[in-house]
Design a protein around this motif. Sequence first.
Motif, PDB file in Angstrom:
ATOM      1  N   LEU A  38      -9.060 -61.410 -21.870  1.00 48.29           N
ATOM      2  CA  LEU A  38     -10.393 -61.916 -21.499  1.00 48.29           C
ATOM      3  C   LEU A  38     -11.529 -61.033 -22.044  1.00 48.29           C
ATOM      4  CD1 LEU A  38      -9.412 -63.004 -17.890  1.00 48.29           C
ATOM      5  CD2 LEU A  38      -9.600 -64.446 -19.932  1.00 48.29           C
ATOM      6  N   TYR A  39     -12.730 -61.622 -22.068  1.00 51.50           N
ATOM      7  CA  TYR A  39     -13.868 -61.052 -22.807  1.00 51.50           C
ATOM      8  C   TYR A  39     -15.025 -60.526 -21.945  1.00 51.50           C
ATOM      9  CZ  TYR A  39     -16.766 -60.931 -27.125  1.00 51.50           C
ATOM     10  OH  TYR A  39     -17.527 -60.565 -28.212  1.00 51.50           O
ATOM     11  N   PRO A  40     -15.026 -60.735 -20.588  1.00 51.79           N
ATOM     12  CA  PRO A  40     -16.191 -60.278 -19.822  1.00 51.79           C
ATOM     13  C   PRO A  40     -16.585 -58.829 -20.105  1.00 51.79           C
ATOM     14  CG  PRO A  40     -14.907 -61.678 -18.439  1.00 51.79           C
ATOM     15  CD  PRO A  40     -14.094 -61.467 -19.715  1.00 51.79           C
ATOM     16  N   GLY A  41     -17.881 -58.635 -20.294  1.00 53.84           N
ATOM     17  CA  GLY A  41     -18.433 -57.319 -20.609  1.00 53.84           C
ATOM     18  C   GLY A  41     -18.876 -57.229 -22.065  1.00 53.84           C
ATOM     19  N   GLN A  42     -18.233 -58.024 -22.932  1.00 54.34           N
ATOM     20  CA  GLN A  42     -18.491 -57.901 -24.366  1.00 54.34           C
ATOM     21  C   GLN A  42     -19.349 -59.050 -24.913  1.00 54.34           C
ATOM     22  OE1 GLN A  42     -14.070 -55.853 -25.059  1.00 54.34           O
ATOM     23  NE2 GLN A  42     -14.954 -56.983 -26.754  1.00 54.34           N
ATOM     24  N   GLU A  43     -19.937 -59.865 -24.049  1.00 57.25           N
ATOM     25  CA  GLU A  43     -20.597 -61.104 -24.490  1.00 57.25           C
ATOM     26  C   GLU A  43     -21.719 -60.897 -25.498  1.00 57.25           C
ATOM     27  OE1 GLU A  43     -20.098 -60.313 -21.287  1.00 57.25           O
ATOM     28  OE2 GLU A  43     -18.988 -61.935 -20.323  1.00 57.25           O
ATOM     29  N   ALA A  44     -22.448 -59.763 -25.381  1.00 59.83           N
ATOM     30  CA  ALA A  44     -23.584 -59.574 -26.302  1.00 59.83           C
ATOM     31  C   ALA A  44     -23.112 -59.370 -27.729  1.00 59.83           C
ATOM     32  CB  ALA A  44     -24.436 -58.385 -25.853  1.00 59.83           C
ATOM     33  N   CYS A  45     -21.855 -58.957 -27.909  1.00 60.84           N
ATOM     34  CA  CYS A  45     -21.341 -58.695 -29.264  1.00 60.84           C
ATOM     35  C   CYS A  45     -21.253 -59.997 -30.059  1.00 60.84           C
ATOM     36  CB  CYS A  45     -19.966 -58.037 -29.194  1.00 60.84           C
ATOM     37  SG  CYS A  45     -19.962 -56.440 -28.371  1.00 60.84           S
ATOM     38  N   CYS A  46     -20.423 -60.909 -29.589  1.00 56.81           N
ATOM     39  CA  CYS A  46     -20.237 -62.173 -30.308  1.00 56.81           C
ATOM     40  C   CYS A  46     -21.552 -62.941 -30.391  1.00 56.81           C
ATOM     41  CB  CYS A  46     -19.171 -63.006 -29.600  1.00 56.81           C
ATOM     42  SG  CYS A  46     -18.974 -64.632 -30.319  1.00 56.81           S
ATOM     43  N   ASN A  47     -22.267 -63.005 -29.272  1.00 54.11           N
ATOM     44  CA  ASN A  47     -23.511 -63.790 -29.261  1.00 54.11           C
ATOM     45  C   ASN A  47     -24.580 -63.191 -30.166  1.00 54.11           C
ATOM     46  OD1 ASN A  47     -23.644 -66.223 -27.318  1.00 54.11           O
ATOM     47  ND2 ASN A  47     -22.334 -64.729 -26.293  1.00 54.11           N
ATOM     48  N   ILE A 209     -28.361 -57.472 -26.224  1.00 54.86           N
ATOM     49  CA  ILE A 209     -28.271 -58.474 -27.294  1.00 54.86           C
ATOM     50  C   ILE A 209     -29.409 -58.351 -28.306  1.00 54.86           C
ATOM     51  CG2 ILE A 209     -29.435 -60.325 -25.996  1.00 54.86           C
ATOM     52  CD1 ILE A 209     -27.232 -62.176 -27.371  1.00 54.86           C
ATOM     53  N   ASP A 210     -30.564 -57.873 -27.895  1.00 53.67           N
ATOM     54  CA  ASP A 210     -31.662 -57.694 -28.859  1.00 53.67           C
ATOM     55  C   ASP A 210     -31.272 -56.674 -29.930  1.00 53.67           C
ATOM     56  OD1 ASP A 210     -33.435 -59.513 -27.740  1.00 53.67           O
ATOM     57  OD2 ASP A 210     -34.164 -58.053 -26.272  1.00 53.67           O
ATOM     58  N   THR A 211     -30.626 -55.609 -29.483  1.00 54.20           N
ATOM     59  CA  THR A 211     -30.201 -54.568 -30.438  1.00 54.20           C
ATOM     60  C   THR A 211     -29.105 -55.110 -31.346  1.00 54.20           C
ATOM     61  OG1 THR A 211     -30.657 -52.948 -28.715  1.00 54.20           O
ATOM     62  CG2 THR A 211     -29.373 -52.183 -30.594  1.00 54.20           C
ATOM     63  N   VAL A 212     -28.124 -55.786 -30.741  1.00 52.74           N
ATOM     64  CA  VAL A 212     -27.041 -56.345 -31.553  1.00 52.74           C
ATOM     65  C   VAL A 212     -27.625 -57.299 -32.588  1.00 52.74           C
ATOM     66  CG1 VAL A 212     -24.929 -57.735 -31.569  1.00 52.74           C
ATOM     67  CG2 VAL A 212     -25.348 -56.147 -29.680  1.00 52.74           C
ATOM     68  N   TYR A 213     -28.521 -58.149 -32.145  1.00 51.24           N
ATOM     69  CA  TYR A 213     -29.125 -59.145 -33.046  1.00 51.24           C
ATOM     70  C   TYR A 213     -29.840 -58.461 -34.220  1.00 51.24           C
ATOM     71  CZ  TYR A 213     -32.165 -62.804 -34.809  1.00 51.24           C
ATOM     72  OH  TYR A 213     -32.815 -63.686 -35.635  1.00 51.24           O
ATOM     73  N   GLU A 214     -30.617 -57.444 -33.879  1.00 46.74           N
ATOM     74  CA  GLU A 214     -31.401 -56.736 -34.904  1.00 46.74           C
ATOM     75  C   GLU A 214     -30.480 -56.106 -35.971  1.00 46.74           C
ATOM     76  OE1 GLU A 214     -33.920 -52.748 -34.616  1.00 46.74           O
ATOM     77  OE2 GLU A 214     -34.241 -54.100 -32.914  1.00 46.74           O
ATOM     78  N   TYR A 215     -29.437 -55.414 -35.511  1.00 47.12           N
ATOM     79  CA  TYR A 215     -28.502 -54.791 -36.455  1.00 47.12           C
ATOM     80  C   TYR A 215     -27.711 -55.859 -37.221  1.00 47.12           C
ATOM     81  CZ  TYR A 215     -29.175 -49.906 -35.188  1.00 47.12           C
ATOM     82  OH  TYR A 215     -29.697 -48.654 -35.018  1.00 47.12           O
ATOM     83  N   ALA A 216     -27.327 -56.901 -36.498  1.00 45.72           N
ATOM     84  CA  ALA A 216     -26.528 -57.954 -37.133  1.00 45.72           C
ATOM     85  C   ALA A 216     -27.344 -58.682 -38.189  1.00 45.72           C
ATOM     86  CB  ALA A 216     -26.007 -58.936 -36.081  1.00 45.72           C
ATOM     87  N   LYS A 217     -28.627 -58.853 -37.932  1.00 45.47           N
ATOM     88  CA  LYS A 217     -29.512 -59.542 -38.897  1.00 45.47           C
ATOM     89  C   LYS A 217     -29.521 -58.773 -40.217  1.00 45.47           C
ATOM     90  CE  LYS A 217     -32.780 -62.844 -39.286  1.00 45.47           C
ATOM     91  NZ  LYS A 217     -32.355 -63.072 -40.672  1.00 45.47           N
ATOM     92  N   THR A 218     -29.679 -57.454 -40.123  1.00 43.08           N
ATOM     93  CA  THR A 218     -29.657 -56.616 -41.325  1.00 43.08           C
ATOM     94  C   THR A 218     -28.324 -56.786 -42.055  1.00 43.08           C
ATOM     95  OG1 THR A 218     -31.077 -55.018 -40.226  1.00 43.08           O
ATOM     96  CG2 THR A 218     -29.853 -54.213 -42.144  1.00 43.08           C
ATOM     97  N   ALA A 219     -27.229 -56.739 -41.260  1.00 43.31           N
ATOM     98  CA  ALA A 219     -25.888 -56.816 -41.852  1.00 43.31           C
ATOM     99  C   ALA A 219     -25.640 -58.185 -42.495  1.00 43.31           C
ATOM    100  CB  ALA A 219     -24.842 -56.537 -40.775  1.00 43.31           C
ATOM    101  N   PHE A 231     -20.004 -53.167 -42.623  1.00 45.62           N
ATOM    102  CA  PHE A 231     -19.204 -52.860 -41.429  1.00 45.62           C
ATOM    103  C   PHE A 231     -20.158 -52.522 -40.288  1.00 45.62           C
ATOM    104  CE2 PHE A 231     -16.891 -50.177 -38.524  1.00 45.62           C
ATOM    105  CZ  PHE A 231     -15.591 -50.666 -38.528  1.00 45.62           C
ATOM    106  N   LEU A 232     -20.098 -53.312 -39.220  1.00 42.30           N
ATOM    107  CA  LEU A 232     -20.982 -53.078 -38.073  1.00 42.30           C
ATOM    108  C   LEU A 232     -20.147 -52.730 -36.836  1.00 42.30           C
ATOM    109  CD1 LEU A 232     -23.849 -53.170 -36.825  1.00 42.30           C
ATOM    110  CD2 LEU A 232     -23.489 -55.624 -36.436  1.00 42.30           C
ATOM    111  N   GLU A 233     -20.463 -51.600 -36.218  1.00 38.85           N
ATOM    112  CA  GLU A 233     -19.729 -51.162 -35.014  1.00 38.85           C
ATOM    113  C   GLU A 233     -20.606 -51.354 -33.779  1.00 38.85           C
ATOM    114  OE1 GLU A 233     -18.839 -46.982 -34.933  1.00 38.85           O
ATOM    115  OE2 GLU A 233     -17.521 -47.173 -33.185  1.00 38.85           O
ATOM    116  N   LEU A 234     -20.074 -52.080 -32.795  1.00 37.99           N
ATOM    117  CA  LEU A 234     -20.824 -52.356 -31.557  1.00 37.99           C
ATOM    118  C   LEU A 234     -20.149 -51.626 -30.401  1.00 37.99           C
ATOM    119  CD1 LEU A 234     -21.155 -56.207 -32.170  1.00 37.99           C
ATOM    120  CD2 LEU A 234     -22.809 -54.421 -32.758  1.00 37.99           C
ATOM    121  N   MET A 235     -20.913 -50.780 -29.703  1.00 38.13           N
ATOM    122  CA  MET A 235     -20.344 -49.988 -28.606  1.00 38.13           C
ATOM    123  C   MET A 235     -20.357 -50.825 -27.324  1.00 38.13           C
ATOM    124  SD  MET A 235     -19.599 -47.489 -30.416  1.00 38.13           S
ATOM    125  CE  MET A 235     -18.940 -46.360 -29.193  1.00 38.13           C
TER     126      MET A 235
END
Length: 319
Positions: A38-47, A209-219, A231-235
């Motif tokens: 299961l994925y609870p806790g990690q939702e901001a990564c995929c989204n 998710i704002d941070t993930v989005y910002e880094y993911a956009k660059t990537a 390669f993007l690493e999400l903590m």
Amino acid sequence: MTLDDKKRVLREMVLHRRFEERCYQAYIERKIGGFLHLYPGQEACCNGVMEAARPGHDYVITGYRDHVHAIKCGTDPKVVMAELYGKETGCSKGRGGSMHVFDVAHRFMGGYALVGGPFPLAAGIAKGIQMKGGDEISICFLGDAANNQGVFHETLNMAKVWNLPVLFVCENNQYGIGTSIQRSTAVLDQYKRACAYNIEAAQCDGQDIDTVYEYAKTAVDYVRSGKGPYFLELMTYRYRGHSMSDSRGYRSREEEEEWKLRDPINILRDKLIAAGALSMDEFTAIEKATDDYIENDVMKFAEESPEPNVADLEKYVLA
Ligand SMILES: Cc1ncc(C[n+]2csc(CCOP(=O)(O)OP(=O)(O)O)c2C)c(N)n1
């Protein structure tokens, strides 16, 4: 992302969380068999990553913690749940189960049981895109422990040599089953390993998710523009055990509680409330509507769908 986008994503994240928690319950009731991760806790990564990419258009591949990635690509939650129930209406006709969700129509190229297995497949998909000249990218989501597999190194090497349009997303939840990354991995910062292959890389918070989005956009922009792999690493952190048989004895409850203070859904919810775009009552209503949808549509569909016919046992079996 606009405030409207963020509200939509919040609703999606609530669906993803509640879907997964409902899977847990159905497993306890023995409605779902086999393995269940299961994925609870990690939702901001995929989204966060998929908001920066194009769900249903870019190709996505991942490991066995795969339900949310499929739903985000556009797979109907009903057919994902039917798959977990082993029903004929499931996206893999009930033959795959939780670890083998697959939906080529939405370019979700599957969940895979073998750790690290998706790395070369993601590169192969990227090679196909490159040969056809499309503007899609191939996105490979995997956990941190997967990076200790040999295919990680072989794939990153060739991805750079061939300058493939592939984005590797490491969801670093810091555990490989019950083993802490501290005990298994020489280089703790996973993004630093990509420099061995001259691949552009970054690390960021995977809870906001704002941070993930910002880094993911660059990537994503980097990969789509033809510059090659990234390669993007999400903590991040998974709240539940590795799978259903895991009682989480290898980590402290204090550590778990500390991570829950940075819950990805609560972070987004509180930001929207602070911006005046959401009220707590509205949020509670979203949760209620989500639960109703899961119960009345998703679970009902899975429950009422037919079992595969025994006469069709060998149908869809390729090997
Ligand atoms: C090739 C292979 N080796 C070992 C396993 C057993 N195994 C299943 S999950 C897992 C840990 C993977 O952890 P990680 O990649 O960090 O992903 P997470 O579960 O944290 O999302 C291992 C070793 C496997 N499935 N495949």
